[in-house]
Every structure is written in structure tokens, then in C-alpha cells.
Design a protein around this motif. Structure first.
Motif, PDB file in Angstrom:
ATOM      1  N   ALA A  66       0.690  -1.124   0.113  1.00 48.12           N
ATOM      2  CA  ALA A  66       0.185  -0.040   0.123  1.00 48.12           C
ATOM      3  C   ALA A  66       0.966   1.098   0.118  1.00 48.12           C
ATOM      4  CB  ALA A  66      -0.954  -0.048   1.213  1.00 48.12           C
ATOM      5  N   VAL A  67       0.226   2.405  -0.556  1.00 45.36           N
ATOM      6  CA  VAL A  67       1.040   3.621  -0.687  1.00 45.36           C
ATOM      7  C   VAL A  67       0.562   4.899   0.251  1.00 45.36           C
ATOM      8  CG1 VAL A  67       1.627   5.427  -2.272  1.00 45.36           C
ATOM      9  CG2 VAL A  67       2.306   3.162  -2.923  1.00 45.36           C
ATOM     10  N   PHE A  68       1.100   5.590   1.079  1.00 46.17           N
ATOM     11  CA  PHE A  68       0.705   6.534   1.375  1.00 46.17           C
ATOM     12  C   PHE A  68       1.050   7.950   0.490  1.00 46.17           C
ATOM     13  CE2 PHE A  68       0.989  10.599   3.808  1.00 46.17           C
ATOM     14  CZ  PHE A  68      -0.083  10.868   4.235  1.00 46.17           C
ATOM     15  N   SER A  69      -0.193   8.438  -0.176  1.00 47.48           N
ATOM     16  CA  SER A  69       0.115   9.328  -1.248  1.00 47.48           C
ATOM     17  C   SER A  69      -0.154  10.758  -0.784  1.00 47.48           C
ATOM     18  CB  SER A  69      -0.680   8.904  -2.466  1.00 47.48           C
ATOM     19  OG  SER A  69      -0.766  10.001  -3.436  1.00 47.48           O
ATOM     20  N   MET A  70       0.794  11.969  -1.098  1.00 51.77           N
ATOM     21  CA  MET A  70       0.387  13.297  -0.730  1.00 51.77           C
ATOM     22  C   MET A  70       1.411  13.873  -1.797  1.00 51.77           C
ATOM     23  SD  MET A  70       2.589  14.357   2.623  1.00 51.77           S
ATOM     24  CE  MET A  70       2.386  15.739   2.235  1.00 51.77           C
ATOM     25  N   ILE A  71       0.849  15.245  -2.033  1.00 53.91           N
ATOM     26  CA  ILE A  71       1.567  16.087  -3.036  1.00 53.91           C
ATOM     27  C   ILE A  71       2.212  17.206  -1.737  1.00 53.91           C
ATOM     28  CG2 ILE A  71       1.304  17.925  -4.477  1.00 53.91           C
ATOM     29  CD1 ILE A  71      -1.174  16.726  -5.623  1.00 53.91           C
ATOM     30  N   PRO A  72       3.578  16.941  -1.641  1.00 46.17           N
ATOM     31  CA  PRO A  72       4.202  17.862  -0.694  1.00 46.17           C
ATOM     32  C   PRO A  72       3.977  19.310  -1.141  1.00 46.17           C
ATOM     33  CG  PRO A  72       5.648  16.178  -1.357  1.00 46.17           C
ATOM     34  CD  PRO A  72       4.260  16.130  -2.305  1.00 46.17           C
ATOM     35  N   PRO A  73       3.854  20.339  -0.179  1.00 43.18           N
ATOM     36  CA  PRO A  73       3.760  21.613  -0.471  1.00 43.18           C
ATOM     37  C   PRO A  73       5.084  22.311  -1.047  1.00 43.18           C
ATOM     38  CG  PRO A  73       3.960  21.448   1.806  1.00 43.18           C
ATOM     39  CD  PRO A  73       3.883  20.096   1.328  1.00 43.18           C
ATOM     40  N   GLY A  74       4.781  22.656  -2.158  1.00 39.74           N
ATOM     41  CA  GLY A  74       5.878  23.401  -3.177  1.00 39.74           C
ATOM     42  C   GLY A  74       5.751  24.995  -2.897  1.00 39.74           C
ATOM     43  N   TYR A  75       6.247  25.266  -1.722  1.00 35.94           N
ATOM     44  CA  TYR A  75       5.856  26.611  -1.251  1.00 35.94           C
ATOM     45  C   TYR A  75       6.477  27.798  -2.283  1.00 35.94           C
ATOM     46  CZ  TYR A  75       4.018  24.881   3.222  1.00 35.94           C
ATOM     47  OH  TYR A  75       3.366  24.175   4.136  1.00 35.94           O
ATOM     48  N   ASN A  76       7.604  27.427  -2.778  1.00 37.64           N
ATOM     49  CA  ASN A  76       8.159  28.435  -3.799  1.00 37.64           C
ATOM     50  C   ASN A  76       8.049  28.044  -5.211  1.00 37.64           C
ATOM     51  OD1 ASN A  76       9.579  30.043  -1.454  1.00 37.64           O
ATOM     52  ND2 ASN A  76      10.552  28.410  -1.074  1.00 37.64           N
ATOM     53  N   ALA A  77       7.139  27.334  -5.551  1.00 39.69           N
ATOM     54  CA  ALA A  77       6.900  27.084  -7.009  1.00 39.69           C
ATOM     55  C   ALA A  77       6.347  28.314  -7.666  1.00 39.69           C
ATOM     56  CB  ALA A  77       5.791  26.108  -6.946  1.00 39.69           C
ATOM     57  N   GLY A  78       6.590  28.636  -8.805  1.00 37.70           N
ATOM     58  CA  GLY A  78       6.224  29.895  -9.323  1.00 37.70           C
ATOM     59  C   GLY A  78       4.727  29.811  -9.795  1.00 37.70           C
ATOM     60  N   ASP A  79       4.406  28.631 -10.170  1.00 40.39           N
ATOM     61  CA  ASP A  79       2.844  28.234 -10.246  1.00 40.39           C
ATOM     62  C   ASP A  79       2.629  27.270  -9.636  1.00 40.39           C
ATOM     63  OD1 ASP A  79       0.489  27.578 -11.410  1.00 40.39           O
ATOM     64  OD2 ASP A  79       0.853  28.062 -13.345  1.00 40.39           O
TER      65      ASP A  79
END
Length: 302
Positions: A66-79
């Protein structure tokens, strides 16, 4: 084998700790090996790579129970939204390519709303993306506002003797400690007692306002008169930027604050034994917040 994305974050690290303590096989993902060493020392397998690398993710997920899936916060992403979509697509593609059958996905309260929730819209998109995967059982966790967000006030408390944000101080809404999210996620990963595509709200121990939470925190750190101040949206956005959060992410977080002020999510949600967790604001303030506050004071003194 349980694979944990976001393994160095507030939730992923706690999930890894819980599973390792239980003697489970764990694979933790990060861009830097040194960030994973404490897990490796306890028997975890490290997968070193970037979530923007789809081929890496396929291999990292291969053989997973099983996988724990998340989108880590890219706080400095331009978009910020483009970043969320890129990582989300890579996660979904890798899950299918690696043959993963069970996924616990970190989403958020407010993911049911189609507009006006800032970064939560990216999590809504990811729910839809994972729901399209055939033959994969997915449980979307929708936790509420993290108590750990209150730690963003530590520099403000030290600088000005107040706590504050753009959120109204009198609105009561659900708050949760990330330790409770991690405990719930770890249990679902091990039991795999979900089928198809589902959603689980996680609402913390009780609803409370930021004014109430600030009073509890003040008492826990010896500042009995600590006050909460609501800032204008412009002031709060500038404060986020000063803390190192990029302009696009700051704008989206202010949009999310506005939605919370308007009672659009996390407010007056029906509570059940399943979605109500145990850690109170009093327990969080005495332990996690007080420890971080003391650590900040020690760094300042040094």
C-alpha cells in the motif's frame, strides 16, 4: 512493504514511525538521504529521488502493499497549481505502472468545493485523478486545519508578543493534530479495510476559534495574556512572504483563509466517532507547541 511519500513531513514521518515501531516493512521517499537516515537506522528502505521524476516514482512504488500518497507543499513554486498537477499526475501514473492496489491519499476538508479554496483545489483535482484509476482501492483522507499551523505564530509571538493571521478570531472550526492523522492513515494502510474509492473526514477533537486556541497556547508557554489579532488579507500575505513562502502560494493561502472566514469548509461539520480524533488543543499546546517554542527560544539565544 508500505511506501510513504512526504516521509520527512509532519504526517509522513509520523506514519513511518508508527509502522516501523509495529515491525512493518517501510520504504520512505525523499530527495536527500540524510533526511531519511533516522528511518534507515530503524530498518526502513530509503528511496532517494524527486517526485517530478516519474520513472523514479514507478520504481519507488514497485512491490508496495500500500502507498501513502500526498502532494508535498511546493511553497516556492512559481505556479503552485501547475506544480500540484505535475506531482499529482506523476503519482497517479506511478501507482498504475507499479501495480499498486491500495492507496491512502492525503486530501483536505474543502476538497468537495469547486472554487475559491486556494491550494485545496489541487487536492480536489488529485482526488478526481486517483478516482479514475481502474482496479486501485483509494481512501481519500480529508483532515481539517492542522494544529501545527499555529506554530507559524512563533516568530510573531517572539517579535511582537501576539498571535495572528487573516482568519477571524471568533469563527469556530475543526482543528486536528497531525499525530492523529498519521495514526489513522497507518491503521488504514495496514488493515486495508477499504474498497473502491472512498472519503474519510478527520475533524480533530472539537471545534474552537483561533482566539480560544491562542489563549490555551499562551497559558502553555507562560504568556497568560497572549492575544490573537486578525490581520487584513494584505498584511497576512506580506507576512507569509516574509516567512519565505512564495508569492503564488501566499496568494492561494489567503484565498483559503477567506473561504474559512466565510464558513465554506471545516465549520459545523457533523461529528461521528470515526471522524473525531483524540488530541485536544490543550494536549497539543503543552507538548508539540511548547517544545517548538522552547526550541525557537534556544536558537535565538544561541
Amino acid at each position: 512493504m508500505y511506501v510513504i511519500t512526504g516521509a520527512t513531513g509532519n504526517i509522513g514521518s509520523k506514519i513511518a514511525d508508527i509502522l516501523l515501531t509495529a515491525g512493518e516493512q517501510v520504504r520512505v521517499i525523499s530527495r536527500k538521504r540524510e533526511h531519511l537516515q533516522r528511518f534507515v537506522n530503524r530498518g526502513a528502505e530509503a528511496a532517494i529521488g524527486d517526485l517530478t521524476d516519474r520513472a523514479f516514482l514507478v520504481e519507488a512504488f514497485r512491490g508496495a502493499t500500500a502507498v501513502f500518497s500526498m502532494i508535498p507543499p511546493g511553497y516556492n513554486a512559481g505556479d503552485f497549481r501547475a506544480y500540484q498537477n505535475e506531482i499529482g499526475e506523476n503519482l497517479a501514473t506511478a501507482i498504475t505502472a507499479a501495480g499498486v492496489k491500495y492507496v491512502v491519499n492525503l486530501s483536505s476538508q474543502g476538497a468537495e468545493l469547486a472554487e475559491g479554496t486556494g491550494p485545496i483545489l489541487g487536492l480536489r483535482d488529485q482526488e478526481a485523478r486517483l478516482n479514475r484509476l481502474a482496479g486501485v482501492n483509494v481512501l481519500h483522507l480529508r483532515p481539517t486545519y492542522f494544529m501545527e499551523n499555529l506554530q507559524l505564530n512563533i516568530p510573531l509571538i517572539n517579535a511582537k508578543g501576539i498571535a495572528g493571521s487573516a482568519i477571524r478570531g471568533d469563527v469556530k472550526f475543526a482543528m486536528i493534530a497531525t499525530r492523529d492523522i498519521a495514526a489513522y492513515a497507518a491503521e488504514r494502510l495496514v488493515k486495508r479495510d477499504f474498497a473502491g474509492k472512498g472519503v474519510q473526514d478527520l475533524l480533530g477533537e472539537r471545534d474552537l476559534s483561533l482566539a480560544e486556541a491562542t489563549a490555551v497556547i499562551g497559558r502553555s508557554i507562560g504568556l497568560a495574556n497572549l492575544q490573537y489579532v486578525q490581520f487584513s488579507y494584505g498584511e497576512a500575505e506580506r507576512w507569509l512572504r516574509e516567512m519565505g513562502i512564495g508569492s503564488d502560494a501566499s496568494r492561494l493561502f489567503i484565498e483559503m483563509n477567506r473561504a474559512l472566514n466565510e464558513g465554506r469548509f471545516a465549520v459545523n461539520r457533523p461529528r461521528t466517532s470515526e471522524n473525531t480524533t483524540t488530541t485536544s488543543i490543550e494536549a497539543f499546546a503543552k507538548t508539540t507547541f511548547a517544545e517548538h517554542f522552547a526550541a525557537a527560544a534556544a536558537r535565538k539565544a544561541a
